[in-house]
Design an enzyme around this catalytic site. Structure first.
Site, PDB file in Angstrom:
ATOM      1  N   GLY A 175     -55.332 -87.926  18.850  1.00 48.01           N
ATOM      2  CA  GLY A 175     -54.126 -88.750  18.931  1.00 48.01           C
ATOM      3  C   GLY A 175     -53.575 -89.110  17.567  1.00 48.01           C
ATOM      4  N   GLY A 176     -53.840 -88.271  16.562  1.00 44.19           N
ATOM      5  CA  GLY A 176     -53.429 -88.595  15.189  1.00 44.19           C
ATOM      6  C   GLY A 176     -52.088 -87.993  14.805  1.00 44.19           C
ATOM      7  CG  ASN A 177     -51.090 -88.123  10.649  1.00 43.36           C
ATOM      8  OD1 ASN A 177     -50.358 -89.106  10.703  1.00 43.36           O
ATOM      9  ND2 ASN A 177     -52.163 -88.075   9.889  1.00 43.36           N
ATOM     10  CG  HIS A 215     -57.668 -81.872   1.171  1.00 44.04           C
ATOM     11  ND1 HIS A 215     -57.692 -81.521   2.494  1.00 44.04           N
ATOM     12  CD2 HIS A 215     -56.362 -81.838   0.808  1.00 44.04           C
ATOM     13  CE1 HIS A 215     -56.449 -81.309   2.914  1.00 44.04           C
ATOM     14  NE2 HIS A 215     -55.634 -81.499   1.917  1.00 44.04           N
ATOM     15  NE  ARG A 243     -56.738 -86.189   7.741  1.00 46.72           N
ATOM     16  CZ  ARG A 243     -55.813 -85.508   7.075  1.00 46.72           C
ATOM     17  NH1 ARG A 243     -56.165 -84.499   6.314  1.00 46.72           N
ATOM     18  NH2 ARG A 243     -54.544 -85.840   7.173  1.00 46.72           N
TER      19      ARG A 243
HETATM   20  P1  NAI Z   1     -55.734 -87.687  11.846  1.00 41.24           P
HETATM   21  O1  NAI Z   1     -56.685 -88.339  10.906  1.00 41.24           O
HETATM   22  O2  NAI Z   1     -54.382 -88.299  12.007  1.00 41.24           O
HETATM   23  O3  NAI Z   1     -56.400 -87.527  13.295  1.00 41.24           O
HETATM   24  C1  NAI Z   1     -57.395 -88.316  13.672  1.00 41.24           C
HETATM   25  C2  NAI Z   1     -57.489 -88.283  15.197  1.00 41.24           C
HETATM   26  O4  NAI Z   1     -58.586 -87.465  15.564  1.00 41.24           O
HETATM   27  C3  NAI Z   1     -57.779 -89.642  15.712  1.00 41.24           C
HETATM   28  O5  NAI Z   1     -56.572 -90.340  15.885  1.00 41.24           O
HETATM   29  C4  NAI Z   1     -58.493 -89.323  17.008  1.00 41.24           C
HETATM   30  O6  NAI Z   1     -57.578 -89.221  18.063  1.00 41.24           O
HETATM   31  C5  NAI Z   1     -59.122 -87.979  16.756  1.00 41.24           C
HETATM   32  N1  NAI Z   1     -60.581 -88.120  16.616  1.00 41.24           N
HETATM   33  C6  NAI Z   1     -61.264 -88.578  15.556  1.00 41.24           C
HETATM   34  N2  NAI Z   1     -62.588 -88.593  15.816  1.00 41.24           N
HETATM   35  C7  NAI Z   1     -62.725 -88.138  17.079  1.00 41.24           C
HETATM   36  C8  NAI Z   1     -63.835 -87.906  17.921  1.00 41.24           C
HETATM   37  N3  NAI Z   1     -65.088 -88.155  17.515  1.00 41.24           N
HETATM   38  N4  NAI Z   1     -63.604 -87.406  19.154  1.00 41.24           N
HETATM   39  C9  NAI Z   1     -62.356 -87.145  19.548  1.00 41.24           C
HETATM   40  N5  NAI Z   1     -61.265 -87.348  18.801  1.00 41.24           N
HETATM   41  C10 NAI Z   1     -61.452 -87.829  17.590  1.00 41.24           C
HETATM   42  O7  NAI Z   1     -55.627 -86.180  11.409  1.00 41.24           O
HETATM   43  P2  NAI Z   1     -54.322 -85.288  11.334  1.00 41.24           P
HETATM   44  O8  NAI Z   1     -53.526 -85.703  10.143  1.00 41.24           O
HETATM   45  O9  NAI Z   1     -53.693 -85.221  12.657  1.00 41.24           O
HETATM   46  O10 NAI Z   1     -54.967 -83.901  10.944  1.00 41.24           O
HETATM   47  C11 NAI Z   1     -55.587 -83.069  11.902  1.00 41.24           C
HETATM   48  C12 NAI Z   1     -56.150 -81.894  11.141  1.00 41.24           C
HETATM   49  O11 NAI Z   1     -55.087 -81.235  10.424  1.00 41.24           O
HETATM   50  C13 NAI Z   1     -57.178 -82.257  10.065  1.00 41.24           C
HETATM   51  O12 NAI Z   1     -58.098 -81.195   9.997  1.00 41.24           O
HETATM   52  C14 NAI Z   1     -56.377 -82.286   8.787  1.00 41.24           C
HETATM   53  O13 NAI Z   1     -57.171 -82.050   7.638  1.00 41.24           O
HETATM   54  C15 NAI Z   1     -55.403 -81.163   9.035  1.00 41.24           C
HETATM   55  N6  NAI Z   1     -54.175 -81.227   8.256  1.00 41.24           N
HETATM   56  C16 NAI Z   1     -53.360 -82.299   8.371  1.00 41.24           C
HETATM   57  C17 NAI Z   1     -52.187 -82.349   7.653  1.00 41.24           C
HETATM   58  C18 NAI Z   1     -51.261 -83.504   7.768  1.00 41.24           C
HETATM   59  O14 NAI Z   1     -50.234 -83.512   7.076  1.00 41.24           O
HETATM   60  N7  NAI Z   1     -51.518 -84.470   8.629  1.00 41.24           N
HETATM   61  C19 NAI Z   1     -51.793 -81.257   6.753  1.00 41.24           C
HETATM   62  C20 NAI Z   1     -52.723 -80.156   6.717  1.00 41.24           C
HETATM   63  C21 NAI Z   1     -53.866 -80.164   7.446  1.00 41.24           C
END
Ligand code: NAI
Length: 389
Positions: free
Chosen positions: A8-10, A207, A319
């Site tokens: 449910g993140g970004n 990172h 992260r």
């Molecule tokens: P985020 O940090 O916003 O997402 C975290 C979400 O993961 C939480 O809100 C939760 O819903 C879920 N989560 C965490 N622990 C959990 C668990 N134990 N079980 C189930 N769900 C769990 O991360 P974001 O930004 O959405 O990134 C997702 C991936 O994309 C990561 O690998 C990040 O490194 C990568 N990424 C992100 C970018 C960005 O601009 N946001 C850019 C490039 C890569």
């Protein structure tokens, strides 16, 4: 078509409106966290996520989309889904797969966006037999994105021109790539295997490498404002990133050699990858340093920090280390060890990050520290020969 987004993140905040815009009939969101479910439901009642694309101003566009179901019940979330997208940091893949695997079928396509390192070793440890779903992983998330208001709005800061993709097993990648293009409007370039994805994971270089560059000499005094992340890279850090990238490419080449040239394991350099991913968004293409500090998609992004004594201190639990070291750099280091390729620069970063994370990975230059079982390094599963990679 029914798609379930795990997380449910970004990334999830981008995927829901993008998939709805592409005409997907049902989009479910699965998150095990009650507070997140409540946040998403509040947003859905108000019409869903408003997703802003581009920078505030002239070129800004907006998509809107609400999830059909938001739940912390894995069965409700995943039953009957044609596709499941794990859009989460890699440390969440294993708990998510453990929760949803009873509801996956041979017909479900399950993807990790992004895969990060060693996803194939994790999958091989959990799935076998005729009922195994088709898995895919992408080399990164196609978007740089941030939530603006949880459950209500988000912004895409930049979109990559193309993103690598591999499937497990390997032979279905073209069809998955085409399907994803229709769903999210991004070009996914097929790479030969998840081993290539693992080595081509640029987050594992950028990172932890930039965290090291920014903070290895930090004196403990709070900063007045959070340091710029990519734009804070100096020439010395860019040289170190270059050395890390060279070491990883050496691993790919050595493995190809060990296979007598029968396998292709392409690994782009960090500079090549930046130029191809962010075409049109980089001002100074001439060097790795220039490409990092003049990339519009990185504009204004800050290092992870927490507030302290009226200022800001680095957040070493974020992260950029907690995901990208055990699920990125350590995996690649493990593969390098099996291939017999020395990685002195990567080792320096891992040693520093281990201290910050309170973990032990390398002991006397070997990947046999007590925390290796919490990583996706091949050694965790007793994989120790090049043929088994
Ligand atoms: P985020 O940090 O916003 O997402 C975290 C979400 O993961 C939480 O809100 C939760 O819903 C879920 N989560 C965490 N622990 C959990 C668990 N134990 N079980 C189930 N769900 C769990 O991360 P974001 O930004 O959405 O990134 C997702 C991936 O994309 C990561 O690998 C990040 O490194 C990568 N990424 C992100 C970018 C960005 O601009 N946001 C850019 C490039 C890569």
């Amino acid at each position: 078509m029914k798609v379930t987004i795990c997380g449910g993140g970004n990334a999830a905040h981008v995927l829901v409106p993008v998939l709805k815009d592409a005409g997907v009939e049902a989009v479910n969101v699965y998150t095990p966290f009650r507070q997140e479910v409540e946040g998403w439901r509040r947003g859905a009642e108000a019409g869903g996520i408003r997703l802003f694309l581009g920078r505030e101003g002239a070129d800004e566009r907006m998509l809107t989309g609400a999830p059909d179901v938001v739940t912390s019940d894995p069965k409700e979330a995943v039953d009957g889904a044609d596709m499941v997208l794990m859009a989460v940091p890699a440390f969440a893949h294993e708990p998510i797969l453990d929760a949803i695997s009873p509801y996956l079928t041979r017909k479900t396509v399950v993807g990790a966006m992004p895969a990060r390192g060693g996803l194939d070793y994790l999958l091989a440890s959990k799935f076998s037999g005729a009922d195994t779903p088709l898995f895919f992983g992408t080399q990164t998330l196609p978007w740089a994105c941030r939530i603006l208001e949880y459950g209500f709005s988000a912004r895409v800061l930049g979109q990559k021109r193309s993103v690598g993709l591999a499937t497990w097993p390997v032979d279905e990648a073209e069809s998955v790539s085409a399907l994803l293009y229709d769903l999210v409007g991004v070009k996914f370039t097929v790479v030969p295997s998840m081993l290539s994805l693992t080595l081509s994971n640029m987050g594992q270089l950028l990172h932890p490498g930039i965290m090291y560059g920014l903070f290895h000499g930090w004196d403990g005094a709070p900063y007045r404002e959070p340091p710029l992340f990519y734009q804070g890279v100096d020439e010395e850090t860019a040289d170190m990133l270059q050395a890390m990238s060279d070491e990883v490419r050496m691993v790919g080449r050595k493995l190809e050699k060990l296979h007598g040239g029968s396998r292709s394991i392409p690994v782009p350099s960090l500079h090549e990858w930046l130029l191809s991913s962010y075409e049109g968004q980089i001002g100074d293409l001439s060097s790795l340093h220039g490409s990092l500090v003049t990339n519009a998609a990185y504009d204004g992004l800050r290092a992870p920090v927490t507030e302290k004594d009226g200022g800001f201190v680095p957040n070493f639990g974020a992260r950029y280390l907690s995901e990208d070291v055990p699920f990125g750099l350590v995996v690649t280091r493990g593969i390098a060890e099996i291939a017999g390729v020395p990685t002195p620069t990567i080792d320096r970063v891992i040693e520093w990050a281990s201290g910050k994370l309170g973990r032990e990975y390398l002991v006397d230059g070997k990947l046999r520290g007590r925390d290796v079982p919490g990583t996706r390094a091949p050694q965790r599963w007793g994989i120790n020969r090049p043929d088994d990679l």
